[in-house]
Design an enzyme around this catalytic site. Sequence first.
Site, mmCIF file in Angstrom:
data_model
loop_
_atom_site.group_PDB
_atom_site.id
_atom_site.type_symbol
_atom_site.label_atom_id
_atom_site.label_comp_id
_atom_site.label_asym_id
_atom_site.label_seq_id
_atom_site.Cartn_x
_atom_site.Cartn_y
_atom_site.Cartn_z
ATOM 1 N N ASP A 11 1.204 -12.171 5.872
ATOM 2 C CA ASP A 11 1.739 -11.198 4.911
ATOM 3 C C ASP A 11 3.063 -10.610 5.391
ATOM 4 O OD1 ASP A 11 -0.292 -10.108 6.787
ATOM 5 O OD2 ASP A 11 0.416 -8.184 6.038
ATOM 6 N N GLY A 34 0.809 -1.209 0.000
ATOM 7 C CA GLY A 34 0.000 0.000 0.000
ATOM 8 C C GLY A 34 0.843 1.260 0.000
HETATM 9 P P1 AMP Z 1 1.701 -3.835 7.963
HETATM 10 O O1 AMP Z 1 0.811 -3.994 9.124
HETATM 11 O O2 AMP Z 1 2.630 -2.660 8.023
HETATM 12 O O3 AMP Z 1 2.422 -5.095 7.584
HETATM 13 O O4 AMP Z 1 0.724 -3.465 6.722
HETATM 14 C C1 AMP Z 1 -0.445 -4.141 6.421
HETATM 15 C C2 AMP Z 1 -1.016 -3.609 5.113
HETATM 16 O O5 AMP Z 1 -1.377 -2.238 5.240
HETATM 17 C C3 AMP Z 1 -0.072 -3.678 3.936
HETATM 18 O O6 AMP Z 1 -0.843 -3.964 2.803
HETATM 19 C C4 AMP Z 1 0.511 -2.291 3.885
HETATM 20 O O7 AMP Z 1 0.990 -1.956 2.597
HETATM 21 C C5 AMP Z 1 -0.680 -1.454 4.272
HETATM 22 N N1 AMP Z 1 -0.311 -0.165 4.897
HETATM 23 C C6 AMP Z 1 0.205 0.030 6.122
HETATM 24 N N2 AMP Z 1 0.393 1.344 6.363
HETATM 25 C C7 AMP Z 1 -0.009 2.001 5.249
HETATM 26 C C8 AMP Z 1 -0.058 3.387 4.865
HETATM 27 N N3 AMP Z 1 0.330 4.367 5.677
HETATM 28 N N4 AMP Z 1 -0.534 3.665 3.630
HETATM 29 C C9 AMP Z 1 -0.941 2.704 2.788
HETATM 30 N N5 AMP Z 1 -0.919 1.404 3.090
HETATM 31 C C10 AMP Z 1 -0.459 1.038 4.303
HETATM 32 MG MG MG Z 2 3.507 -5.884 6.289
#
Ligand code: AMP
Ligand code: MG
Length: 485
Positions: free
Chosen positions: A250, A89
């Site tokens: 993930d 994202g």
């Molecule tokens: P994470 O918990 O960081 O592993 O992220 C989980 C999902 O949320 C993944 O698909 C990330 O790319 C998305 N994500 C986390 N933070 C953001 C952000 N600030 N903007 C866009 N996507 C995000």
């Molecule tokens: Mg992640």
Amino acid sequence: MAMVLSNSYAELGGAFYQSTPPEPVKDPKLFLWNSPLAEALQLERILDAESPQLAQFFSGNQLLPGSNPMALAYAGHQFGHFVAQLGDGRAHLLGELIDRSGELKELQLKGSGPTPYARNGDGRYALGPAIREFIMGEALYAMGIPTTRALAVITTGETVYRETPNQGAVLSRIATSHLRVGSFEYFAARENLQALQQLCDFAIRRHYPELQGRGEERFVLLLEQVMDRQIDLVVEWLRIGFIHGVMNTDNTTISGETIDYGPCAMMGVYNPDTVFSSIDRAGRYAFGNQPAIAQWNMARLAETLLPLIHRDEKRAVEIASRCLEGFSDLFNDRYRRMMARKIGITQPQPSDAKLISELLQCLQQKRLDYTESFDRLTRSLTSPSLAQQLGRELGDWYEQWQARLSTDGELEQAQSVMRQTNPLVIPRNQQMEQVIRISTQQGDASAAEQFLEVLRSPYTLTDKTEPYQRTSPDADQGYRTFCGT
Ligand code: AMP
Ligand code: MG
């Protein structure tokens, strides 16, 4: 400039990613640069660490020659619940380069703007968590643990809003690949067998080339190999007291590298129930639960591979189950060997399991620090006064241990094994918070650089080590980490 990135992920086809450029930032400035990594990637021949261009390239404002920026598609089980559509994202895979040892490495920007997978996210990364990811990766790498590593942190000159306003940053990340268990889940959920097979063959080429030419058998062998590396990884985390904090599928790589240092933390006082993440109320990702979760994640990977493992579903389940059933024995064996080495035993016997569990119980009951305790045990082998002190603190256990060591080999060898297994210094939570606070407030990375210098020699005492060995006065009571970074 000579450096040209390739991008083999692009060859997989449009179902696997979305081509999308980074979104330029207002005022990119270099904050942290990983010289040893840049050297390993042979970047410093073409990129001068002092050049203002670095900030342009690693913020995404300018693209390195050959870049093919894309956001990868993936799904994932988050805290046990399946989400069919996640994906990068806020990250852009730019391409890959070959490092000094001839290995292919992917270069990804994180915080480089929203992608089609951003949902409601802003696509950005705050400076604090970026510094933390940089430092944690280097600390684990220096301790010999497979991990993604950060190449640079660039401040963006923009504000990122979380609970409070933060400075924005772009992190550049190096990994042998960004394939996750969730990448496989994405295509399994869509019943796209062709894509799944392509993904398997990509993973095999990149990470397990010895499986090429193994025909239909290669799918279960891939599962077996990924499981093997995940077991090694978790055993290594347990060795140093690392708590990943968000072991969703993930965030679980196919390469066996540590990835996505969000709410991660280090355990101080030994307690397998330790959990710092504010959203992990049930303790799903607690320190001592990590092996069970890795096994659970491997079962999710196995499910995605079933239709490839065998046409007959029942047969496929049998084959995959047999593989997964091997997890516990493999893990237990490697865990015991690793723990035995922490107390200097290189020829572990079945009875050592008791010696190890009694020590851990003792640490837990007496609320002793994990890292410090193993360091003291190590030093006690050549310090009679420390041996006496530990004899008083640990009672019978210390005597039993001494007796056991005398049957294993030379004490000198035991101490040397312990020195290689027990880090003297780890990225302690309070130190990390302080370094981040100072670095972000002062807009100056020197505190982070000092911390990094010490963490880069985790098994050698230098004149700078001591202040960073101090445990937190409140033993991390009330310490919390956050996911929304
Ligand atoms: P994470 O918990 O960081 O592993 O992220 C989980 C999902 O949320 C993944 O698909 C990330 O790319 C998305 N994500 C986390 N933070 C953001 C952000 N600030 N903007 C866009 N996507 C995000
Ligand atoms: Mg992640």
